[in-house]
Design an enzyme around this catalytic site. Structure first.
Site, PDB file in Angstrom:
ATOM      1  N   ASP A  13      39.270 -70.771  32.732  1.00  0.00           N
ATOM      2  CA  ASP A  13      38.824 -71.203  34.053  1.00  0.00           C
ATOM      3  C   ASP A  13      39.701 -72.311  34.623  1.00  0.00           C
ATOM      4  O   ASP A  13      40.499 -72.912  33.903  1.00  0.00           O
ATOM      5  CB  ASP A  13      37.357 -71.658  33.998  1.00  0.00           C
ATOM      6  CG  ASP A  13      37.029 -72.457  32.736  1.00  0.00           C
ATOM      7  OD1 ASP A  13      37.952 -73.056  32.154  1.00  0.00           O
ATOM      8  OD2 ASP A  13      35.858 -72.476  32.341  1.00  0.00           O
ATOM      9  N   ASN A  30      23.750 -76.095  28.905  1.00  0.00           N
ATOM     10  CA  ASN A  30      22.841 -75.170  29.597  1.00  0.00           C
ATOM     11  C   ASN A  30      23.136 -73.702  29.242  1.00  0.00           C
ATOM     12  O   ASN A  30      22.596 -72.788  29.856  1.00  0.00           O
ATOM     13  CB  ASN A  30      22.902 -75.379  31.119  1.00  0.00           C
ATOM     14  CG  ASN A  30      24.263 -75.016  31.718  1.00  0.00           C
ATOM     15  OD1 ASN A  30      25.166 -74.568  31.014  1.00  0.00           O
ATOM     16  ND2 ASN A  30      24.414 -75.205  33.018  1.00  0.00           N
ATOM     17  N   HIS A  84      26.127 -72.156  29.439  1.00  0.00           N
ATOM     18  CA  HIS A  84      27.228 -71.480  30.152  1.00  0.00           C
ATOM     19  C   HIS A  84      28.420 -71.278  29.222  1.00  0.00           C
ATOM     20  O   HIS A  84      28.612 -72.023  28.250  1.00  0.00           O
ATOM     21  CB  HIS A  84      27.631 -72.217  31.437  1.00  0.00           C
ATOM     22  CG  HIS A  84      28.378 -73.499  31.251  1.00  0.00           C
ATOM     23  ND1 HIS A  84      28.083 -74.649  31.938  1.00  0.00           N
ATOM     24  CD2 HIS A  84      29.423 -73.833  30.451  1.00  0.00           C
ATOM     25  CE1 HIS A  84      28.915 -75.606  31.595  1.00  0.00           C
ATOM     26  NE2 HIS A  84      29.742 -75.135  30.677  1.00  0.00           N
ATOM     27  N   GLU A  92      27.567 -69.723  34.880  1.00  0.00           N
ATOM     28  CA  GLU A  92      26.403 -70.599  34.834  1.00  0.00           C
ATOM     29  C   GLU A  92      25.116 -69.782  34.758  1.00  0.00           C
ATOM     30  O   GLU A  92      25.089 -68.624  35.200  1.00  0.00           O
ATOM     31  CB  GLU A  92      26.361 -71.460  36.112  1.00  0.00           C
ATOM     32  CG  GLU A  92      27.535 -72.424  36.257  1.00  0.00           C
ATOM     33  CD  GLU A  92      27.341 -73.724  35.474  1.00  0.00           C
ATOM     34  OE1 GLU A  92      26.698 -73.701  34.404  1.00  0.00           O
ATOM     35  OE2 GLU A  92      27.853 -74.757  35.936  1.00  0.00           O
TER      36      GLU A  92
HETATM   37  C1  F6R Z   1      35.917 -74.941  29.861  1.00  0.00           C
HETATM   38  C2  F6R Z   1      34.805 -74.042  29.538  1.00  0.00           C
HETATM   39  C3  F6R Z   1      33.425 -74.593  29.507  1.00  0.00           C
HETATM   40  C4  F6R Z   1      33.237 -75.565  28.334  1.00  0.00           C
HETATM   41  C5  F6R Z   1      31.825 -76.117  28.306  1.00  0.00           C
HETATM   42  C6  F6R Z   1      31.633 -77.141  27.231  1.00  0.00           C
HETATM   43  O1  F6R Z   1      37.139 -74.232  29.869  1.00  0.00           O
HETATM   44  O2  F6R Z   1      35.027 -72.891  29.338  1.00  0.00           O
HETATM   45  O3  F6R Z   1      32.505 -73.531  29.397  1.00  0.00           O
HETATM   46  O4  F6R Z   1      33.522 -74.904  27.127  1.00  0.00           O
HETATM   47  O5  F6R Z   1      31.505 -76.692  29.550  1.00  0.00           O
HETATM   48  O6  F6R Z   1      32.358 -78.284  27.576  1.00  0.00           O
HETATM   49  P1  F6R Z   1      32.517 -79.500  26.542  1.00  0.00           P
HETATM   50  O7  F6R Z   1      33.313 -78.987  25.417  1.00  0.00           O
HETATM   51  O8  F6R Z   1      33.244 -80.555  27.338  1.00  0.00           O
HETATM   52  O9  F6R Z   1      31.134 -79.888  26.161  1.00  0.00           O
END
Ligand code: F6R
Length: 241
Positions: free
Chosen positions: A67, A136, A138, A143
């Site tokens: 992303d 959450n 995702h 989301e």
């Molecule tokens: C980012 C991504 C997100 C993160 C998720 C967890 O490329 O794919 O889904 O893996 O938001 O983020 P952290 O590791 O910062 O808790």
């Protein structure tokens, strides 16, 4: 799902890095899907060290990140592209032509998403998709919602997700973009194998729901239950049920 539990986030990163380096040794032209965020930092650190220690070449490896923020240029230090250049691409010297990335400043974002899907197809698909997970549930920027998008798409970020990305924007949540481009659930699930990292007690409920709960768009990661080859790489805190 196969689950590996380690005492610390560092141990998670070290073990997964060793597995990825093994995979590159076996298949030098491996196609990797990659995440950003806080969770993968010990993994990227270990991956850099392990690659140097074992003198593994990344010249033929291809990568596709999950992303990117809409409206943040790839040259901007706050972009996910810049994060990856700092953590992996720069130190390991990946050729630019082998780095797949969404451009959140492309003039036509729909077309940019189609281009990305085509690029993944042209590379022969993703061999190993490495993921983090949001508290959450995702993955990527898929989301929780009434319905999920199958393919790479423009996504709205939940307030909780924007808050957890604030550190990247000087701690100012107001500066975190409201939209991002993200691989879709089908794009992710088409990878041949998936490795998901989760560390910290804040992820325990999402991990439990993903693995043991109903498959639901309210917890997007639960769709990974449909994938035949998913391995969870957890620290003890994230594995607590
Ligand atoms: C980012 C991504 C997100 C993160 C998720 C967890 O490329 O794919 O889904 O893996 O938001 O983020 P952290 O590791 O910062 O808790």
């Amino acid at each position: 799902m196969i689950t590996h539990v380690f005492p610390t986030p560092q141990a998670v990163g070290t073990a997964l890095a060793a597995t990825v380096v093994d995979a590159i040794v076996e298949r030098p032209s491996l196609v990797l899907g990659l995440p950003t965020g806080r969770t993968p930092l010990p993994f990227y650190d270990a991956l850099r060290r392990e690659s140097v220690r074992r003198a593994v070449s990344w010249r033929e490896v291809r990568t596709f990140n999950l992303d990117e923020f809409v409206g943040v240029p790839p040259t901007d230090a706050e972009s996910y592209r810049a994060y990856m250049t700092r953590e992996l691409f720069g130190p390991l010297g990946l050729p630019a032509a082998h780095i797949g990335f969404l451009d959140g400043t492309a003039p036509d974002l729909e077309r940019e998403c189609e281009r990305y899907e085509e690029a993944i197809r042209a590379a022969g698909g993703i061999d190993l998709m490495i993921l983090g997970i949001g508290a959450n549930g995702h993955i990527g920027f898929n989301e929780p919602a009434a319905g999920l998008q199958a393919r790479t798409h423009r996504a709205r970020l939940e307030p909780e997700t924007r808050a957890s990305n604030a550190a990247q924007f000087g701690g100012d949540v107001a500066r975190v973009p409201r939209e991002a481009l993200s691989m879709g659930m089908a794009t992710i699930c088409q990878a041949r194998a998936v490795a998901l990292m989760a560390t910290g007690a804040g992820k325990a409920a999402a991990v439990r729901g993903m693995r043991d709960g109903a498959i639901t768009a309210a917890l997007p990661a639960s769709f990974l239950q449909l994938h035949p080859s998913v391995t969870l790489w957890l620290d003890a805190a994230a594995a607590t049920s």
